[in-house]
Design an enzyme around this catalytic site. Sequence first.
Site, PDB file in Angstrom:
ATOM      1  N   LYS A   1       0.831  -1.213   0.000  1.00 47.51           N
ATOM      2  CA  LYS A   1       0.000   0.000   0.000  1.00 47.51           C
ATOM      3  C   LYS A   1       0.862   1.259   0.000  1.00 47.51           C
ATOM      4  CE  LYS A   1      -4.330  -1.719   1.887  1.00 47.51           C
ATOM      5  NZ  LYS A   1      -5.333  -1.611   2.951  1.00 47.51           N
TER       6      LYS A   1
ATOM      7  N   LYS B   1      -6.029 -11.959  -8.011  1.00 43.22           N
ATOM      8  CA  LYS B   1      -7.285 -12.101  -7.276  1.00 43.22           C
ATOM      9  C   LYS B   1      -8.347 -11.157  -7.857  1.00 43.22           C
ATOM     10  CE  LYS B   1      -8.525 -11.211  -2.649  1.00 43.22           C
ATOM     11  NZ  LYS B   1      -8.198 -11.012  -1.236  1.00 43.22           N
TER      12      LYS B   1
ATOM     13  N   LYS C   1     -12.042  -5.570  -5.884  1.00 42.07           N
ATOM     14  CA  LYS C   1     -12.980  -4.462  -6.071  1.00 42.07           C
ATOM     15  C   LYS C   1     -12.264  -3.215  -6.583  1.00 42.07           C
ATOM     16  CE  LYS C   1     -13.110  -4.180  -1.019  1.00 42.07           C
ATOM     17  NZ  LYS C   1     -13.865  -4.318   0.189  1.00 42.07           N
TER      18      LYS C   1
END
Length: 334
Positions: free
Chosen positions: A115, A197, A200
């Site tokens: 991140k 994966k 969203k």
Amino acid sequence: MIGDQKVLFSGMQATGNLTLGNYLGALKNWVDIADEYLTFFSVVDLHSITVRQDPAELKKRARTLLTLYIAAGLDPEKNCIYYQSHVSGHAELAWILNCFTYMGELNRMTQFKDKAAKHADNINAGLFTYPVLMAADILLYQADVVPVGKDQLQHLEITRDIAQRFNAIYGDVFTMPEPYMGKAGAKIMSLQDPAKKMSKSDENPNASIYLMDDPDTVIRKFKRAVTDSEAQILYRDEQPGIKNLIDIYSASTGKTPDEVVKEFDGKGYGEFKMAVGEAVVSVLKPLQDRFAELSKDKAYIDGVIKNNAEKAEYYSMKTLRKVQKKVGFPERIR
Ligand code: TRP
């Protein structure tokens, strides 16, 4: 443990639109095991602001997520469904646990590194101590089991390390939580790149099935799903696209991957993709209908939010008061 009941805690962030991966990989698992535990399912909005959010958007999404928990089948009379920000104990315990967590431990967190690389302009202290807040979520309710995805296992490990450290100093304060990984095959991959994966936050809308996608969109996305030129429907790593479609079909119908392979033996990819699309539509349709119905009933959802925040507050306070006492904060004068 609370009394003689085993406790389950989990949470999800209201960032981005939930995908089929979130549903089959997490939410559906929650529903399947909820009855066995005293449960807390949080919309973890404190975690969300570690990345910059649009306030109106965050608020809207948080309510959507909370409503989806119910639409997916969690009964809010039995399961405590609430906003993390409504229960101040999360932040208070996180502060205390910050003082029992080492910089070096947090520096090793792979999600922080990812991140930080992605949000290089906003590497804030909250992003760094994100795992400590997560530890506080879990330990605050004395959770025994924590359903999480693989990507959160490292955070569960550090939660256990923090709990252990605290307990070693102050006695048995925290229950030692165990991860609950759910059934194999529930990890849903991107339809456009089966090595990734389903997420969203994927920029390619064709990569993910969103829970709110209408039937035509679902079918269209499956038709476009990336496969291979092997022209055989087998469940193996060499065919990651097909394997993912088998996993999705399997999780949507309850059939095992072996049964799916038998069912489509000798069939073409086109036919298989249609079948997967239809199976997914029949999973999503009732969820969407229920969501639409619930969304209309503002008073009901408001009631759930109020009552469950009070319930979470009650249980969290028991732990928080105990912890405050242990570390030496003076008792309140009443
Ligand atoms: N970090 C988790 C995620 O992004 C969400 C989360 C926050 C969570 N607190 C938690 C999950 C406590 C399980 C338990 O998926």
